[in-house]
Structure formats: C-alpha cells, structure tokens
Design a protein around this motif. Structure first.
Motif, PDB file in Angstrom:
ATOM      1  N   GLY A  32       1.155  -1.535   0.078  1.00  0.00           N
ATOM      2  CA  GLY A  32       0.027  -0.132   0.254  1.00  0.00           C
ATOM      3  C   GLY A  32       0.643   1.427  -0.203  1.00  0.00           C
ATOM      4  O   GLY A  32       0.412   2.219   0.320  1.00  0.00           O
ATOM      5  N   PHE A  33       1.801   1.459   0.071  1.00  0.00           N
ATOM      6  CA  PHE A  33       3.174   2.363  -0.524  1.00  0.00           C
ATOM      7  C   PHE A  33       4.487   1.574  -0.971  1.00  0.00           C
ATOM      8  O   PHE A  33       4.288   0.702  -1.627  1.00  0.00           O
ATOM      9  CB  PHE A  33       3.003   3.284   0.700  1.00  0.00           C
ATOM     10  CG  PHE A  33       4.626   2.009   2.186  1.00  0.00           C
ATOM     11  CD1 PHE A  33       3.926   0.994   2.794  1.00  0.00           C
ATOM     12  CD2 PHE A  33       5.890   2.060   1.548  1.00  0.00           C
ATOM     13  CE1 PHE A  33       5.096   0.238   3.200  1.00  0.00           C
ATOM     14  CE2 PHE A  33       6.472   1.190   2.223  1.00  0.00           C
ATOM     15  CZ  PHE A  33       6.192   0.084   3.323  1.00  0.00           C
ATOM     16  N   LEU A  34       5.144   2.757  -2.052  1.00  0.00           N
ATOM     17  CA  LEU A  34       5.916   2.818  -2.647  1.00  0.00           C
ATOM     18  C   LEU A  34       7.281   3.813  -2.102  1.00  0.00           C
ATOM     19  O   LEU A  34       6.980   5.577  -2.455  1.00  0.00           O
ATOM     20  CB  LEU A  34       5.370   3.090  -3.723  1.00  0.00           C
ATOM     21  CG  LEU A  34       7.423   2.300  -5.049  1.00  0.00           C
ATOM     22  CD1 LEU A  34       7.579   1.197  -4.363  1.00  0.00           C
ATOM     23  CD2 LEU A  34       6.643   2.566  -6.223  1.00  0.00           C
ATOM     24  N   GLN A 143      -6.760   7.136   8.712  1.00  0.00           N
ATOM     25  CA  GLN A 143      -6.668   6.296   6.721  1.00  0.00           C
ATOM     26  C   GLN A 143      -7.150   7.710   6.219  1.00  0.00           C
ATOM     27  O   GLN A 143      -8.395   8.810   6.453  1.00  0.00           O
ATOM     28  CB  GLN A 143      -8.048   5.342   6.845  1.00  0.00           C
ATOM     29  CG  GLN A 143      -7.451   4.009   6.700  1.00  0.00           C
ATOM     30  CD  GLN A 143      -8.802   2.896   7.615  1.00  0.00           C
ATOM     31  OE1 GLN A 143      -9.532   3.208   7.398  1.00  0.00           O
ATOM     32  NE2 GLN A 143      -8.590   2.126   5.879  1.00  0.00           N
ATOM     33  N   ASP A 144      -6.115   8.207   5.641  1.00  0.00           N
ATOM     34  CA  ASP A 144      -6.721   9.496   4.939  1.00  0.00           C
ATOM     35  C   ASP A 144      -7.941   9.450   4.403  1.00  0.00           C
ATOM     36  O   ASP A 144      -9.136  10.590   4.005  1.00  0.00           O
ATOM     37  CB  ASP A 144      -5.790   9.836   3.661  1.00  0.00           C
ATOM     38  CG  ASP A 144      -4.554  10.286   4.323  1.00  0.00           C
ATOM     39  OD1 ASP A 144      -4.515  10.212   5.918  1.00  0.00           O
ATOM     40  OD2 ASP A 144      -3.487  10.715   3.450  1.00  0.00           O
ATOM     41  N   ILE A 156      -6.804   6.833  -5.848  1.00  0.00           N
ATOM     42  CA  ILE A 156      -6.652   8.257  -4.902  1.00  0.00           C
ATOM     43  C   ILE A 156      -4.869   8.001  -4.734  1.00  0.00           C
ATOM     44  O   ILE A 156      -5.234   6.706  -4.252  1.00  0.00           O
ATOM     45  CB  ILE A 156      -7.513   8.384  -3.817  1.00  0.00           C
ATOM     46  CG1 ILE A 156      -9.273   8.659  -4.262  1.00  0.00           C
ATOM     47  CG2 ILE A 156      -7.469   9.367  -3.227  1.00  0.00           C
ATOM     48  CD1 ILE A 156      -9.878   8.625  -2.920  1.00  0.00           C
ATOM     49  N   VAL A 157      -4.533   8.684  -4.206  1.00  0.00           N
ATOM     50  CA  VAL A 157      -3.149   8.779  -4.155  1.00  0.00           C
ATOM     51  C   VAL A 157      -2.793   9.658  -3.731  1.00  0.00           C
ATOM     52  O   VAL A 157      -2.806  10.263  -3.931  1.00  0.00           O
ATOM     53  CB  VAL A 157      -2.362   7.402  -5.028  1.00  0.00           C
ATOM     54  CG1 VAL A 157      -1.703   8.694  -6.133  1.00  0.00           C
ATOM     55  CG2 VAL A 157      -0.360   7.274  -3.812  1.00  0.00           C
ATOM     56  N   PHE A 224       4.548   7.476  -1.962  1.00  0.00           N
ATOM     57  CA  PHE A 224       3.450   7.430  -2.318  1.00  0.00           C
ATOM     58  C   PHE A 224       2.397   6.510  -1.508  1.00  0.00           C
ATOM     59  O   PHE A 224       3.366   4.769  -1.267  1.00  0.00           O
ATOM     60  CB  PHE A 224       3.516   7.151  -3.378  1.00  0.00           C
ATOM     61  CG  PHE A 224       4.631   8.060  -5.028  1.00  0.00           C
ATOM     62  CD1 PHE A 224       3.637   8.968  -5.538  1.00  0.00           C
ATOM     63  CD2 PHE A 224       5.584   7.651  -5.042  1.00  0.00           C
ATOM     64  CE1 PHE A 224       4.143  10.134  -5.989  1.00  0.00           C
ATOM     65  CE2 PHE A 224       6.140   8.831  -6.096  1.00  0.00           C
ATOM     66  CZ  PHE A 224       5.736   9.927  -5.944  1.00  0.00           C
ATOM     67  N   PHE A 225       1.655   6.609  -0.925  1.00  0.00           N
ATOM     68  CA  PHE A 225       0.427   5.783  -0.169  1.00  0.00           C
ATOM     69  C   PHE A 225      -0.739   5.450  -0.457  1.00  0.00           C
ATOM     70  O   PHE A 225      -1.553   6.657  -1.067  1.00  0.00           O
ATOM     71  CB  PHE A 225       0.458   5.630   1.170  1.00  0.00           C
ATOM     72  CG  PHE A 225       0.341   6.847   1.672  1.00  0.00           C
ATOM     73  CD1 PHE A 225      -0.168   7.382   2.529  1.00  0.00           C
ATOM     74  CD2 PHE A 225       1.146   8.079   1.639  1.00  0.00           C
ATOM     75  CE1 PHE A 225      -0.285   7.765   3.370  1.00  0.00           C
ATOM     76  CE2 PHE A 225       1.132   9.558   2.676  1.00  0.00           C
ATOM     77  CZ  PHE A 225      -0.197   9.701   2.943  1.00  0.00           C
ATOM     78  N   HIS A 226      -1.317   5.202  -0.385  1.00  0.00           N
ATOM     79  CA  HIS A 226      -3.184   4.867  -0.850  1.00  0.00           C
ATOM     80  C   HIS A 226      -3.701   5.484   0.456  1.00  0.00           C
ATOM     81  O   HIS A 226      -3.303   4.750   1.196  1.00  0.00           O
ATOM     82  CB  HIS A 226      -3.437   3.214  -1.075  1.00  0.00           C
ATOM     83  CG  HIS A 226      -4.713   2.178  -1.029  1.00  0.00           C
ATOM     84  ND1 HIS A 226      -5.838   2.392   0.224  1.00  0.00           N
ATOM     85  CD2 HIS A 226      -4.863   2.043  -2.522  1.00  0.00           C
ATOM     86  CE1 HIS A 226      -6.448   2.118  -1.121  1.00  0.00           C
ATOM     87  NE2 HIS A 226      -6.390   2.190  -2.184  1.00  0.00           N
ATOM     88  N   PRO A 227      -4.955   5.275   0.246  1.00  0.00           N
ATOM     89  CA  PRO A 227      -5.269   6.403   1.325  1.00  0.00           C
ATOM     90  C   PRO A 227      -6.722   5.065   1.730  1.00  0.00           C
ATOM     91  O   PRO A 227      -6.857   6.169   2.717  1.00  0.00           O
ATOM     92  CB  PRO A 227      -6.828   7.236   0.032  1.00  0.00           C
ATOM     93  CG  PRO A 227      -7.156   6.182  -1.182  1.00  0.00           C
ATOM     94  CD  PRO A 227      -5.822   5.605  -1.119  1.00  0.00           C
ATOM     95  N   LEU A 228      -6.518   4.250   1.877  1.00  0.00           N
ATOM     96  CA  LEU A 228      -6.753   3.124   2.598  1.00  0.00           C
ATOM     97  C   LEU A 228      -5.493   3.023   4.039  1.00  0.00           C
ATOM     98  O   LEU A 228      -5.885   2.159   4.981  1.00  0.00           O
ATOM     99  CB  LEU A 228      -7.746   1.914   2.452  1.00  0.00           C
ATOM    100  CG  LEU A 228      -9.166   2.144   2.220  1.00  0.00           C
ATOM    101  CD1 LEU A 228      -9.672   1.061   1.188  1.00  0.00           C
ATOM    102  CD2 LEU A 228      -9.996   2.347   3.118  1.00  0.00           C
ATOM    103  N   LEU A 229      -4.455   3.012   3.186  1.00  0.00           N
ATOM    104  CA  LEU A 229      -3.044   2.542   4.433  1.00  0.00           C
ATOM    105  C   LEU A 229      -3.433   3.445   5.705  1.00  0.00           C
ATOM    106  O   LEU A 229      -3.553   4.213   5.786  1.00  0.00           O
ATOM    107  CB  LEU A 229      -2.052   2.975   3.481  1.00  0.00           C
ATOM    108  CG  LEU A 229      -0.557   2.575   4.828  1.00  0.00           C
ATOM    109  CD1 LEU A 229       0.027   1.460   3.890  1.00  0.00           C
ATOM    110  CD2 LEU A 229       0.637   3.589   3.419  1.00  0.00           C
TER     111      LEU A 229
END
Ligand SMILES: CCCCCCCCCCCCCC(=O)SCCNC(=O)CCNC(=O)[C@H](O)C(C)(C)COP(=O)(O)OP(=O)(O)OC[C@H]1O[C@@H](n2cnc3c(N)ncnc32)[C@H](O)[C@@H]1OP(=O)(O)O
Ligand SMILES: Nc1ncnc2c1ncn2[C@@H]1O[C@H](COP(=O)(O)OP(=O)(O)OP(=O)(O)O)[C@@H](O)[C@H]1O
Ligand SMILES: O=C(O)CCC(=O)C(=O)O
Ligand SMILES: [Fe+2]
Ligand SMILES: [Mg+2]
Length: 305
Positions: A32-34, A143-144, A156-157, A224-229
């Motif tokens: 969920g992130f990079l 979580q964003d 979304i990212v 870069f990360f996912h909005p549910l992370l």
C-alpha cells in the motif's frame, strides 16, 4: 508463491505503465505504499521552504490558505514566525508551493496509480513542531480516506516528500503495511491526556501490537501511499521543525459520494462547522462543494470532479 507478471488483472492497485518495475508494482500492491528515494531536487525543496517562511512571516497572503498552530500553543501569544505554525493547508493558490503538485517527476508516478487524468485535491506543508511536552506533536494512526467524499478508493493517492532528514527522533511517518487491503475504519479523537489537534482523528480500535514500519527518509525522498493505508507519525523529540510537503491526488473521473449514514459523518460535521465559522455561509455549501472548490486539474481532463 510465485507471481506471474503476465496476468495484470491480478494487479488491482496499480495500472499498466512503463515506469514502475514489476517489483515496485508488486510492492505497492502488497504493502500500500512505495518509497522513491531522491525524487524531488534539493533546489526545489529549498524554494518551497523559502516560500513557507515568507508565509509564516506574513510577507505574502495566499487566498484560501489555512494556517494551523499546534493545540499546545494555540492559546499562547501570537508570533509571526514558523515556530507558531504546525501546518499550512490548501496552498493551491500559491504558485510557488503548488509547483510541487505539478512536478513532472511526481505526476509520472501518480499516473501509475490513478491514471492520466489527475486532480490535486488536497495540499499540505507540515511543520511538525518540537513536542511541547504533551505529545501533541503526534499524529494518530488514520486512513486519509476518512476525509474524502469521493471514490473509487483505488484512484486516489498521496505523495509525501521529506523536506529534510525525517527519522524516528523527529517523528517520521509510521505505516501499517498491507492495511490498504482492509476497509475504511471508524475514526474519532484518540483519548490522549495532553490533548489532540483539531480534526486529528485516529482509527477507533487501533491495535498498538500490529506490525508497523517507520519510514525514515532523506530530503527529497517521496512516498506514494494508498488512502486506506493506516499511518500516523510519532512525537518530535528534537528541537527542529520537521518539514514535509504533500498532495493528495484523485483521478479526474472519480465521483463524489454522500457520506450521510456512513462513518464519515463525524468529519463532515466538523468541516461544515469550520467553513460556516470562517466564511459566514449557511448550510447551502456541502461537504462535496468544499472539495470541488479546492480541487485543481494538473494533467488530462476534469471529467466528474
Ligand atoms: C475546510 C477544512 C477541510 C479539512 C479537510 C482536511 C482534509 C485532510 C485530508 C488528508 C488527511 C489529513 C489528516 C489531517 O491532517 S487532519 C487535520 C486537518 N486539520 C484541519 O484541517 C484543521 C484545520 N485548521 C483549522 O481549520 C484552524 O486552524 C482551526 C479551526 C483549528 C483553528 O482556527 P483559527 O486558526 O482561526 O484559530 P482561532 O484562534 O480562531 O481559534 C479558534 C479555536 O480553535 C482552537 N484551536 C486552535 N488551534 C487548534 C488546534 N490545533 N487544535 C485544536 N484546537 C485549536 C482555539 O484554541 C480556539 O478554541 P476556543 O478558544 O474557541 O475554545
Ligand atoms: N494510543 C494510540 N492510539 C493511536 N495512535 C497511537 C497511539 N499511540 C501511538 N500512536 C501512534 O503511533 C505512531 C508512533 O508513535 P510514537 O510517538 O509512539 O512513536 P514511535 O514510532 O513508537 O517511536 P518510539 O518507539 O521511538 O517512541 C504515531 O502515529 C502515534 O500517533
Ligand atoms: O506528516 C505527518 O506527520 C503525517 C501527516 C498525515 O498523515 C496527514 O496529514 O494526513
Ligand atoms: Fe494522513
Ligand atoms: Mg512509541
């Protein structure tokens, strides 16, 4: 398990592209992130820092900009200095800071996650202050997506760039890898003795035993990360102000949702209260309007946002 790169339909969180290596794609899918090291130049970051300092010294005034002070000093005497500012939000009308959101190097990565139509929806420069002794410099695990009335979630990212060395001492990002595969959790203010900053909601049933990763980063490194992370940041135990700049992007073909009856109703209510107080408007301005007004197209087409 061996993974076949020949079956892109198994990849849900990234799109076909020539930039990410198969390993990077799989890393984002699984975690969920990079993290991309050294992505933004030192020169650009120094310019963002200079602009931030001019804003803090009140040498320039940016329409729509929200300046936030840490709750621990919110009621103390005002000094026009960066020491009073814990973050600025909504810098879409500041051409110098907004340059961050349009950097081709950033957009190339963003496109891998959300596609070619790119809207910059939320902008922040975070200036995490030395903790005043009450642990209010922490950002609870969240979580964003909790803040966003738009979908689909996988388009979304967030891009978050360290403006200096960010480590465990000054409160780096802390993430729960793989948590983006879950659903949106209920969020609320954590019950912290020393107080919590306005709108810093955290996941309600946060399990402190869940394995977590501290993202230690150098100036220019970008995650870069996912909005549910699920992520947050620790206390700043140094005397410096830990700086980062970030932008949340959504695809131009995302759509707004009504959050009535969902776990997001509590944040909708708070945002509306602030808008009403700040702009002296009534109920006619909806949660979704507040986002549509701030959103800016940075690449491709604005279709339904
Ligand atoms: C439009 C907003 C949309 C936000 C969407 C977020 C999306 C995020 C998406 C991505 C995920 C992001 C995840 C995230 O980042 S979540 C965090 C996002 N936070 C915010 O968006 C908050 C934005 N800040 C503001 O709107 C203002 O700065 C506030 C309203 C807080 C102060 O207003 P203002 O600057 O005009 O101050 P004032 O002097 O008139 O004081 C008014 C009252 O407020 C008290 N006070 C002051 N500072 C704080 C504080 N830090 N904590 C608690 N209370 C505070 C103060 O004591 C006074 O109280 P009282 O004396 O009346 O009792
Ligand atoms: N009770 C809690 N509820 C929600 N989030 C919490 C809680 N306790 C800590 N956190 C969050 O966990 C993350 C790490 O916080 P903390 O300040 O403890 O740093 P740390 O990473 O544990 O560093 P160290 O172990 O070196 O103190 C932050 O996002 C913090 O807000
Ligand atoms: O920079 C930080 O401390 C984290 C900020 C964050 O997660 C957020 O504002 O959504
Ligand atoms: Fe966040
Ligand atoms: Mg700790």
């Amino acid at each position: 398990e061996t993974v076949s790169y020949g079956h892109p339909q198994r990849l849900r969180y990234t799109l076909d592209n020539d930039l990410l290596t198969p390993e990077q794609r799989l890393f984002y899918e699984e975690n969920g992130f990079l993290l991309i090291r050294n992505l933004v130049s030192k020169q650009d970051i120094d310019r963002f820092r200079g602009e931030f300092e001019r804003i803090c010294r009140q040498e320039i005034k940016v329409p729509g900009l929200v300046v936030m002070r840490d709750v621990a000093i919110a009621k103390s005497e005002f000094v026009p200095d960066q020491r009073a500012v814990s973050k600025v939000q909504d810098f879409q009308e500041d051409p110098e800071l907004f340059r961050y959101c349009s950097l081709p190097k950033i957009l190339k990565y963003v496109e891998c996650f959300i596609g070619p139509n790119i809207m910059a929806m939320h902008t922040m420069l975070i200036n995490k202050p030395p903790d005043a002794g009450k642990k209010t410099s922490r950002h609870p695990m969240h979580q964003d997506l909790h803040y966003f009335p738009f979908r689909p979630v996988d388009r979304i990212v967030c891009a978050w760039t360290a403006m200096e060395t960010v480590n465990r001492q000054n409160g780096c990002l802390v993430v729960l890898p793989g948590s983006h595969k879950g659903t949106l959790q209920e969020h609320d203010y954590p019950e912290w003795e020393g107080g919590v900053n306005k709108m810093y909601h955290g996941v309600r049933d946060y399990d402190p035993e869940h394995p977590r990763v501290h993202l230690e980063m150098e100036k220019g490194d970008t995650v870069f990360f996912h909005p549910l992370l699920i992520h947050g940041s620790g206390m700043n135990q140094t005397q410096g102000f830990r700086k980062a700049i970030s932008c949340h992007y959504a695809s131009g073909d995302c759509y707004y949702i009504d959050v009535k009856g969902t776990t997001q109703e509590n944040i909708e209510k708070e945002v509306k209260e602030i808008i009403v107080r700040r702009h002296a408007v009534g109920d006619e301005l909806t949660f979704k309007d507040t986002w549509a007004i701030r959103g800016r197209l940075v690449q491709g087409e604005r279709i339904s946002m």
